[in-house]
Design an enzyme around this catalytic site. Structure first.
Site, PDB file in Angstrom:
ATOM      1  CB  CYS A 182       4.962 -13.106 -12.263  1.00 64.46           C
ATOM      2  SG  CYS A 182       5.766 -12.222 -13.588  1.00 64.46           S
ATOM      3  NE  ARG A 193       3.441 -12.553  -6.254  1.00 65.50           N
ATOM      4  CZ  ARG A 193       4.354 -13.170  -5.529  1.00 65.50           C
ATOM      5  NH1 ARG A 193       4.125 -13.417  -4.265  1.00 65.50           N
ATOM      6  NH2 ARG A 193       5.501 -13.548  -6.054  1.00 65.50           N
ATOM      7  CD1 TRP A 208       5.153  -5.735 -12.331  1.00 61.54           C
ATOM      8  CD2 TRP A 208       7.202  -6.396 -12.939  1.00 61.54           C
ATOM      9  NE1 TRP A 208       6.013  -4.675 -12.145  1.00 61.54           N
ATOM     10  CE2 TRP A 208       7.266  -5.047 -12.510  1.00 61.54           C
ATOM     11  CE3 TRP A 208       8.374  -7.014 -13.372  1.00 61.54           C
ATOM     12  CZ2 TRP A 208       8.457  -4.318 -12.496  1.00 61.54           C
ATOM     13  CZ3 TRP A 208       9.557  -6.289 -13.364  1.00 61.54           C
ATOM     14  CH2 TRP A 208       9.580  -4.953 -12.925  1.00 61.54           C
ATOM     15  CG  ASN A 217       5.874 -16.209 -10.871  1.00 64.12           C
ATOM     16  OD1 ASN A 217       5.104 -16.001 -11.801  1.00 64.12           O
ATOM     17  ND2 ASN A 217       5.502 -16.185  -9.603  1.00 64.12           N
ATOM     18  CE  LYS A 275       6.157   3.861   1.310  1.00 61.71           C
ATOM     19  NZ  LYS A 275       7.147   3.069   1.950  1.00 61.71           N
ATOM     20  CG  HIS A 328      27.018  20.470   1.349  1.00 64.25           C
ATOM     21  ND1 HIS A 328      28.181  21.194   1.451  1.00 64.25           N
ATOM     22  CD2 HIS A 328      26.565  20.302   2.620  1.00 64.25           C
ATOM     23  CE1 HIS A 328      28.444  21.418   2.731  1.00 64.25           C
ATOM     24  NE2 HIS A 328      27.473  20.887   3.461  1.00 64.25           N
ATOM     25  CE  LYS A 353       4.004  -5.338   0.243  1.00 65.07           C
ATOM     26  NZ  LYS A 353       4.375  -4.011   0.787  1.00 65.07           N
TER      27      LYS A 353
HETATM   28  C1  F6R Z   1       8.534   0.610  -0.779  1.00 68.68           C
HETATM   29  C2  F6R Z   1       8.671  -0.822  -0.828  1.00 68.68           C
HETATM   30  C3  F6R Z   1       9.918  -1.393  -1.386  1.00 68.68           C
HETATM   31  C4  F6R Z   1      10.359  -2.598  -0.531  1.00 68.68           C
HETATM   32  C5  F6R Z   1      11.562  -3.294  -1.190  1.00 68.68           C
HETATM   33  C6  F6R Z   1      12.072  -4.420  -0.330  1.00 68.68           C
HETATM   34  O1  F6R Z   1       7.328   0.988  -0.204  1.00 68.68           O
HETATM   35  O2  F6R Z   1       7.787  -1.540  -0.446  1.00 68.68           O
HETATM   36  O3  F6R Z   1      10.931  -0.448  -1.486  1.00 68.68           O
HETATM   37  O4  F6R Z   1      10.684  -2.135   0.740  1.00 68.68           O
HETATM   38  O5  F6R Z   1      11.185  -3.783  -2.432  1.00 68.68           O
HETATM   39  O6  F6R Z   1      11.082  -5.365  -0.112  1.00 68.68           O
HETATM   40  P1  F6R Z   1      11.184  -6.432   1.037  1.00 68.68           P
HETATM   41  O7  F6R Z   1      11.154  -5.699   2.323  1.00 68.68           O
HETATM   42  O8  F6R Z   1      10.002  -7.310   0.843  1.00 68.68           O
HETATM   43  O9  F6R Z   1      12.495  -7.143   0.844  1.00 68.68           O
END
Ligand code: F6R
Length: 620
Positions: A2, A27, A74, A100, A497, A516, A615
């Site tokens: 959010c 985000r 969100w 939030n 990814k 395995h 994000k």
């Molecule tokens: C994948 C991605 C997430 C972040 C994870 C940690 O592309 O972006 O897996 O890596 O949510 O986020 P941070 O690094 O901001 O703690």
């Protein structure tokens, strides 16, 4: 997750809020809304869907004013509906809020408020806070001198917060306290932008960029009262706080797409620069070591360290895995990489000689923050490797290293990963040179690191061939990603990814582990992506490729130019420049990022805003 934006000043607030919400879109969200204080009444416009849909609604039903709050939601409590979107109005319209975080005791509060006659229009935990605030405001109005609406509003916020369990970043407008926004936080970030006769508030700095460079990061338990011409901050237990104004370094071009169609692609292409930024001023070629200020530990303390714990989530956790290999190889320091979500509830033996690092792009990930706080609570110095300056983790850590990668807006992390790996290499070099790593080895590592921006530039030249390969494979629904040693975390990252932006099932594995279990998945419809640049163990990985081919599995290989052996076996080869083994994660990540990008595009997915993802994951 959010996003919050608020404004009080002289500008047309709906336009400003909508622009702020656009900037917060990265985000992750599923609905959006704004509330404006107009002619002593509160007008709300909100709807499930994109900010552009909200903007269309506001265009047909305009709302004028210069004070307002906005939100991207969100979903946590209740589905994605117009009713559940924020802002939420409390009581009979006395107050409106955006929130939030998660209110854990919302069920019991909802029961109590229902018994008092409050009617709920949504399934959210936020509406509980809105009604509580309204209820408290009416009570306070009877108690404060001269029915002072501003005093009653602040007291209502203070009283309401004492009843909440959970996490929140809240912004509230009171209908009768007409020139005020009240913001409060506990666990969910809020930053205040300071202008001339205007104030902004947002859950991160992006809505503020271009409007002001002066910011105040609100800390947990603080409440800010914003008026047009002044701001006051109080701590819920210790009283008035002198705001510490900091300078925002972001500029508008950092958050603009420029000529790129997506932020993800822009950020992939920024990597030569971001790696250069991560290295800048941090290599001492003469001494063959790294220069790392900011750890806030003396050389004696650093030399006495006998173990390292790296904690993180997602992509940052993958970078941590590369870090483990680096720290053990260069510094001979036993290293563990812990999922922050596990570490926060575990009780692993951590002594005063253990160095704990939280690795995080956003600096706001709830689990990483909680794991870091848990370690600090036990008295261990806890450091951070972080990108976002001023984020909660950056501020609470005892010290650390910034990535200097600039804002990462694409939900799929790309440049942050390579910057994290670069910084971890510097850390391993630094700690290694305090221990067993020789002077010539240190000098060689400095030299090799300096070449990395150029090598990444070279790696990006694979783009056209990756695009062609993506066309060939975009229709497959299951993938394996395989690599060994330094390239095992790269395989995990490649699979992540692909999963997150194209919704394809992908598994990352150490190549030799395949036998395995995962080999059972291999068939004509399951491509295996082998990360197999030249290295000591390459012949073993090539044997694994043979095993996949023998079972009719298509093979895509990430390999060094002119590698005939790999070319002979693989169906398709993507070339990366040759670099030292410990630097291979940096170059090999590039084609995997591009592959997931193109496969996602071909499958019609929104690469910058994949479904269900946020994000910055600010809830547990
Ligand atoms: C994948 C991605 C997430 C972040 C994870 C940690 O592309 O972006 O897996 O890596 O949510 O986020 P941070 O690094 O901001 O703690």
């Amino acid at each position: 997750m959010c996003g919050i934006v608020g404004y009080i000043g002289f500008r047309s607030v709906s336009d400003l809020l909508l622009e702020g919400l656009h900037r917060l879109e990265y985000r992750g969200y599923d609905s959006a809304g704004i509330a404006v204080l107009a002619d002593e009444s509160i007008v709300v416009r909100k709807r499930a869907g994109r900010v552009s849909e909200l903007a269309a609604l506001v265009q047909t039903q305009p709302v004028e004013g210069t004070i307002g709050i906005g939100h991207t939601r969100w979903a946590t409590h209740g589905g994605t509906t117009d009713e559940n979107s924020h802002p939420h109005v409390g009581g009979n319209g006395e107050v409106v809020i955006v929130h939030n975080g998660v209110i854990e005791n919302y069920d019991s509060l909802r029961e109590q408020l229902t018994a008092l006659g409050y009617v709920f229009h949504s399934q959210t935990d936020t509406e509980v806070v809105a009604h509580l605030l309204a209820h408290s405001y009416i009570e306070q109005l009877k108690l404060v001198e001269n029915s002072d609406t501003h005093a009653a509003a602040l007291k209502a916020v203070e009283a309401t917060l004492t009843r909440l369990k959970g996490t929140y970043g809240i912004c509230a407008l009171f209908r009768d306290a007409t020139d005020t926004i009240i913001a409060a936080r506990s666990g969910s970030p809020l930053v205040i932008g300071v202008g001339r006769d205007e104030y902004f508030v947002a859950s991160d700095a992006s809505p503020l960029v271009g409007y002001t460079q002066e910011v105040v990061y609100l800390a947990d338990s603080e409440i800010a009262v914003l008026r047009r011409d002044n701001m006051s901050i109080t701590h819920r237990t210790s009283g008035s706080v002198q705001p510490s104004i900091q300078t925002l370094e972001q500029v508008s071009s950092d958050i603009e797409l420029g000529d790129f169609p997506h932020y993800m692609l822009k950020e992939i292409y920024e990597q030569p620069k971001t790696i250069e930024n991560a290295l800048r001023g941090r290599l001492d070629d003469e001494e063959g070591t790294a220069v790392i200020g900011g750890l806030n530990l003396t050389p004696q303390q650093l030399r006495s360290i006998d173990r390292v714990v790296l904690t993180a989530c997602g992509t940052s956790w993958h970078a941590g895995l590369v870090g483990e290999y680096l720290l053990e190889e260069f510094a001979r320091l036993p290293t563990e990489v812990e999922y922050a979500s596990e570490l926060r509830y575990r009780n692993p033996p951590i002594t005063e000689r253990t160095l704990v690092f939280a690795i995080t792009q956003s600096g706001e990930t709830a689990d990483t923050l909680a794991a870091m706080r848990e370690c600090r609570r036990k008295g261990h110095p806890t450091l951070a490797i972080c990108n976002v300056v001023g984020s909660t983790i950056a501020r609470e850590a005892d010290g650390g290293i910034y990535l200097h990668a600039g804002p990462e807006i694409g939900v799929a992390s790309t440049k942050a990963f390579t910057s994290q790996v670069t910084v971890l290499t510097l850390l391993a070099l630094y700690l290694g040179r305090m221990r067993h790593l020789s002077y010539p080895a240190g000098k060689r590592i400095c030299r090799e690191l300096r070449q990395m921006p150029e090598k990444i530039e070279e790696a990006l030249k694979c783009h056209d061939s990756v695009k062609e390969i993506a066309e060939k494979y975009a229709g497959f629904d299951n993938y394996l990603y395989l690599g060994r040693l330094y390239n095992f975390p790269v395989a995990l990252e490649g699979a992540l990814k692909l999963k997150e932006i194209s919704y394809i099932h992908a598994e990352g594995y150490p190549a030799a582990e395949m036998k395995h279990g995962p080999i059972a998945l291999v068939d004509e419809r399951t491509p295996s992506v082998f990360v197999v640049p030249r290295c000591g163990i390459q012949p073993k990985v090539i044997s694994n490729m043979e095993e996949v081919k023998a079972r009719k599995g298509p093979v895509i290989a990430i390999a060094c130019e002119g590698d005939r052996e790999v070319e002979r076996i693989a169906d398709d080869v993507i070339y990366v420049p040759e670099v030292a083994e410990y630097l291979q994660p940096l170059v090999c990540a590039i084609p995997l990022q591009l592959l997931s990008y193109h496969v996602a595009l071909l499958r019609g997915c929104n690469v910058d805003r994949p479904r269900n993802l946020a994000k910055s994951v600010t809830v547990e």
